[in-house]
Scaffold this motif. Structure first.
Motif, PDB file in Angstrom:
ATOM      1  N   LEU A 109      74.423 -16.523   6.408  1.00  0.00           N
ATOM      2  CA  LEU A 109      74.652 -17.382   5.244  1.00  0.00           C
ATOM      3  C   LEU A 109      74.904 -18.827   5.665  1.00  0.00           C
ATOM      4  O   LEU A 109      74.413 -19.766   5.030  1.00  0.00           O
ATOM      5  CB  LEU A 109      75.824 -16.858   4.414  1.00  0.00           C
ATOM      6  N   TYR A 111      73.755 -20.265   8.266  1.00  0.00           N
ATOM      7  CA  TYR A 111      72.475 -20.807   8.754  1.00  0.00           C
ATOM      8  C   TYR A 111      71.542 -21.133   7.584  1.00  0.00           C
ATOM      9  O   TYR A 111      70.926 -22.191   7.555  1.00  0.00           O
ATOM     10  CB  TYR A 111      71.823 -19.794   9.694  1.00  0.00           C
ATOM     11  N   LYS A 112      71.446 -20.230   6.623  1.00  0.00           N
ATOM     12  CA  LYS A 112      70.506 -20.393   5.503  1.00  0.00           C
ATOM     13  C   LYS A 112      70.965 -21.423   4.475  1.00  0.00           C
ATOM     14  O   LYS A 112      70.148 -22.049   3.816  1.00  0.00           O
ATOM     15  CB  LYS A 112      70.278 -19.049   4.792  1.00  0.00           C
ATOM     16  N   PHE A 113      72.266 -21.566   4.313  1.00  0.00           N
ATOM     17  CA  PHE A 113      72.807 -22.475   3.313  1.00  0.00           C
ATOM     18  C   PHE A 113      73.720 -23.490   3.999  1.00  0.00           C
ATOM     19  O   PHE A 113      74.897 -23.227   4.222  1.00  0.00           O
ATOM     20  CB  PHE A 113      73.588 -21.686   2.243  1.00  0.00           C
ATOM     21  N   PRO A 114      73.168 -24.663   4.345  1.00  0.00           N
ATOM     22  CA  PRO A 114      73.930 -25.659   5.110  1.00  0.00           C
ATOM     23  C   PRO A 114      75.273 -26.042   4.492  1.00  0.00           C
ATOM     24  O   PRO A 114      76.234 -26.252   5.219  1.00  0.00           O
ATOM     25  CB  PRO A 114      72.983 -26.863   5.171  1.00  0.00           C
ATOM     26  N   ARG A 115      75.359 -26.126   3.169  1.00  0.00           N
ATOM     27  CA  ARG A 115      76.653 -26.459   2.556  1.00  0.00           C
ATOM     28  C   ARG A 115      77.693 -25.400   2.877  1.00  0.00           C
ATOM     29  O   ARG A 115      78.837 -25.703   3.187  1.00  0.00           O
ATOM     30  CB  ARG A 115      76.522 -26.575   1.041  1.00  0.00           C
ATOM     31  N   LEU A 116      77.305 -24.151   2.775  1.00  0.00           N
ATOM     32  CA  LEU A 116      78.211 -23.055   3.112  1.00  0.00           C
ATOM     33  C   LEU A 116      78.518 -23.079   4.608  1.00  0.00           C
ATOM     34  O   LEU A 116      79.637 -22.815   5.028  1.00  0.00           O
ATOM     35  CB  LEU A 116      77.598 -21.710   2.707  1.00  0.00           C
TER      36      LEU A 116
END
Length: 192
Positions: A109, A111-116
């Motif tokens: 997660l 990696y896939k969602f930079p904000r997270l």
């Protein structure tokens, strides 16, 4: 004499049973609901991850939060399975699999969602800028000037004016960019 032999044989048989008898049912059949083991493992992992995310980085060391959690929870899960706190290997396997799952999902997660990812792995925090300590960051990290100097010496820095910028990284390590000798001279000439 024959009864002595039978008595001795029975005692030997009891010892052999104690040493080598395996309760296969207890070894592999769970005594607790596997859903409960899965939920407990998930909740503990996520709770500890959240708690450790908000600890000052200096307490983490040179290993990432997720790495520490995986090691600690693996050891605990394996210990419980081996020491019969869980009565089956199946429960230990489910718990270890749950920990692996959450470790992978959290990293995926991030990696896939930079904000997270920025939430899961906090950005570096400047401790020194242009030879001057950033007090606010030092307070947030609960880091004393003596501790900072010790960490800087490990990076080959003797004086603060040698540092262009020093960051506390998300894994608790310090990264340092040194100033050129020319810029250090300019800083020394600058009024404080």
């Amino acid at each position: 004499m024959h009864t002595d032999f039978l008595l001795e044989f029975e005692q030997t048989q009891n010892w052999l049973d104690i040493l080598f008898k395996v309760n296969w049912y207890k070894l592999f059949v769970p005594s607790t609901s596997l859903a409960e083991v899965l939920i407990r493992g998930s909740l503990v992992y996520l709770m500890l991850f959240t708690i450790m995310r908000f600890l000052p980085n200096r307490h983490i060391g040179a290993v990432g939060i997720a790495d520490i959690l995986v090691v600690v929870l693996f050891v605990n899960a394996a210990q419980n399975a081996l020491a019969s706190n869980y009565t089956s290997l199946t429960e230990g396997f489910v718990l270890v699999s749950t920990i692996i799952f959450w470790s992978y999902i959290v990293n995926w997660l991030g990696y896939k969602f930079p904000r997270l990812g920025r939430f899961l792995n906090p950005p570096p925090k400047a401790l020194v800028r242009n030879g001057r300590i950033v007090r606010e960051s030092m307070e947030q990290e609960l880091l004393t000037q003596e501790e900072l100097m010790s960490l800087l010496r490990k990076q080959g820095v003797q004086k603060l004016d040698e540092v262009k910028v020093a960051f506390m990284e998300s894994d608790g390590t310090i990264s340092v960019m040194k100033r050129s000798p020319k810029s250090r001279k300019a800083l020394a000439d600058e009024p404080r």
